[in-house]
Design a protein around this motif. Structure first.
Motif, PDB file in Angstrom:
ATOM      1  N   THR A  61       0.837  -1.206   0.000  1.00 30.65           N
ATOM      2  CA  THR A  61       0.000   0.000   0.000  1.00 30.65           C
ATOM      3  C   THR A  61       0.868   1.249   0.000  1.00 30.65           C
ATOM      4  O   THR A  61       0.596   2.209  -0.731  1.00 30.65           O
ATOM      5  N   ALA A  65       1.284   4.197  -3.034  1.00 32.99           N
ATOM      6  CA  ALA A  65       0.707   5.474  -2.604  1.00 32.99           C
ATOM      7  C   ALA A  65       1.160   6.597  -3.529  1.00 32.99           C
ATOM      8  O   ALA A  65       2.314   6.628  -3.954  1.00 32.99           O
ATOM      9  N   SER A  67       1.686   9.706  -2.890  1.00 34.47           N
ATOM     10  CA  SER A  67       2.574  10.694  -2.275  1.00 34.47           C
ATOM     11  C   SER A  67       3.844  10.037  -1.751  1.00 34.47           C
ATOM     12  O   SER A  67       3.767   9.085  -0.972  1.00 34.47           O
ATOM     13  N   LEU A  71       1.674   7.954   4.017  1.00 36.53           N
ATOM     14  CA  LEU A  71       0.248   7.970   4.349  1.00 36.53           C
ATOM     15  C   LEU A  71       0.082   8.049   5.858  1.00 36.53           C
ATOM     16  O   LEU A  71       0.951   7.589   6.609  1.00 36.53           O
ATOM     17  N   THR A  72      -1.052   8.563   6.288  1.00 38.39           N
ATOM     18  CA  THR A  72      -1.350   8.534   7.721  1.00 38.39           C
ATOM     19  C   THR A  72      -1.725   7.105   8.101  1.00 38.39           C
ATOM     20  O   THR A  72      -2.182   6.323   7.243  1.00 38.39           O
ATOM     21  N   ALA A  75      -5.256   6.437   6.913  1.00 39.62           N
ATOM     22  CA  ALA A  75      -5.367   6.123   5.479  1.00 39.62           C
ATOM     23  C   ALA A  75      -4.881   4.705   5.201  1.00 39.62           C
ATOM     24  O   ALA A  75      -5.466   3.995   4.377  1.00 39.62           O
ATOM     25  N   LEU A  76      -3.858   4.283   5.921  1.00 39.33           N
ATOM     26  CA  LEU A  76      -3.347   2.919   5.739  1.00 39.33           C
ATOM     27  C   LEU A  76      -4.360   1.880   6.181  1.00 39.33           C
ATOM     28  O   LEU A  76      -4.608   0.906   5.479  1.00 39.33           O
ATOM     29  N   LEU A 113       3.012  10.592   9.513  1.00 38.04           N
ATOM     30  CA  LEU A 113       3.014   9.975   8.187  1.00 38.04           C
ATOM     31  C   LEU A 113       3.895   8.744   8.243  1.00 38.04           C
ATOM     32  O   LEU A 113       4.911   8.719   8.944  1.00 38.04           O
ATOM     33  N   ARG A 115       6.013   6.039   5.816  1.00 39.45           N
ATOM     34  CA  ARG A 115       6.546   5.813   4.466  1.00 39.45           C
ATOM     35  C   ARG A 115       7.539   4.670   4.515  1.00 39.45           C
ATOM     36  O   ARG A 115       8.046   4.293   5.585  1.00 39.45           O
TER      37      ARG A 115
END
Length: 163
Positions: A61, A65, A67, A71-72, A75-76, A113, A115
């Motif tokens: 995921t 993504a 960005s 992701l937060t 959102a994950l 966030l 990543r």
């Protein structure tokens, strides 16, 4: 075909001949197929790299993504269909393994966030082709047309369940 669903349907046909069994039989097969794919095909692949299915899902995921900032956690967990508590535990394990990084959210002091780390990116780049190969192998008993039909039918089923 004598899989578990057909055996159960045959038993129910004797015990309760008044029941409409094909829906139960289809859902039983769908459930069993999901278990077999996860347990027999995917789990051994992920385990070779020290991961569980949910951890692979988080890495995949993050890789797709849009960005690069990440992701937060919210959102994950929404993208991977798991609980927020389950996501926190997975993120903790992935961070401990050096596969992800958590950074403060630039516009929300209460959020963070997530990543991929360089190590996480390297791992998911190795795993994705193997994951796709496993998917091809799982569906190999079906022709390309049958795979497309299965995909379309499952999309319709899921769409109908989400309405």
């Amino acid at each position: 075909m004598t899989d578990r669903a057909s055996r159960a349907a045959a038993q129910w046909a004797v015990a309760r001949p008044d029941l409409d069994l094909p829906p139960m039989e289809a859902l039983g097969r769908l459930h069993e197929a999901s278990i077999l794919v996860a347990r027999e095909r995917q789990a051994p692949l992920y385990a070779r790299y020290g991961l569980q299915h949910g951890e692979f899902d988080v890495l995949a995921t993050l890789r797709r993504a849009p960005s690069p900032d990440g992701l937060t956690p919210t959102a994950l967990y929404e993208a991977t269909m798991m609980s927020s508590g389950g996501m926190t535990a997975r993120l903790d394990r992935l961070q401990k393994a050096g596969l992800i990084e958590r950074t403060p959210h630039p516009s929300d002091r209460r959020a963070s966030l997530v990543r991929l780390s360089a190590k996480g990116l390297e791992l998911i780049e190795i795993l994705m082709p193997l994951h796709m190969e496993t998917a091809r192998d799982v569906l190999a008993p079906l022709s390309g047309e049958e795979q497309a039909t299965l995909n379309a039918l499952l999309a319709r089923l899921i769409g109908g369940l989400c309405d």
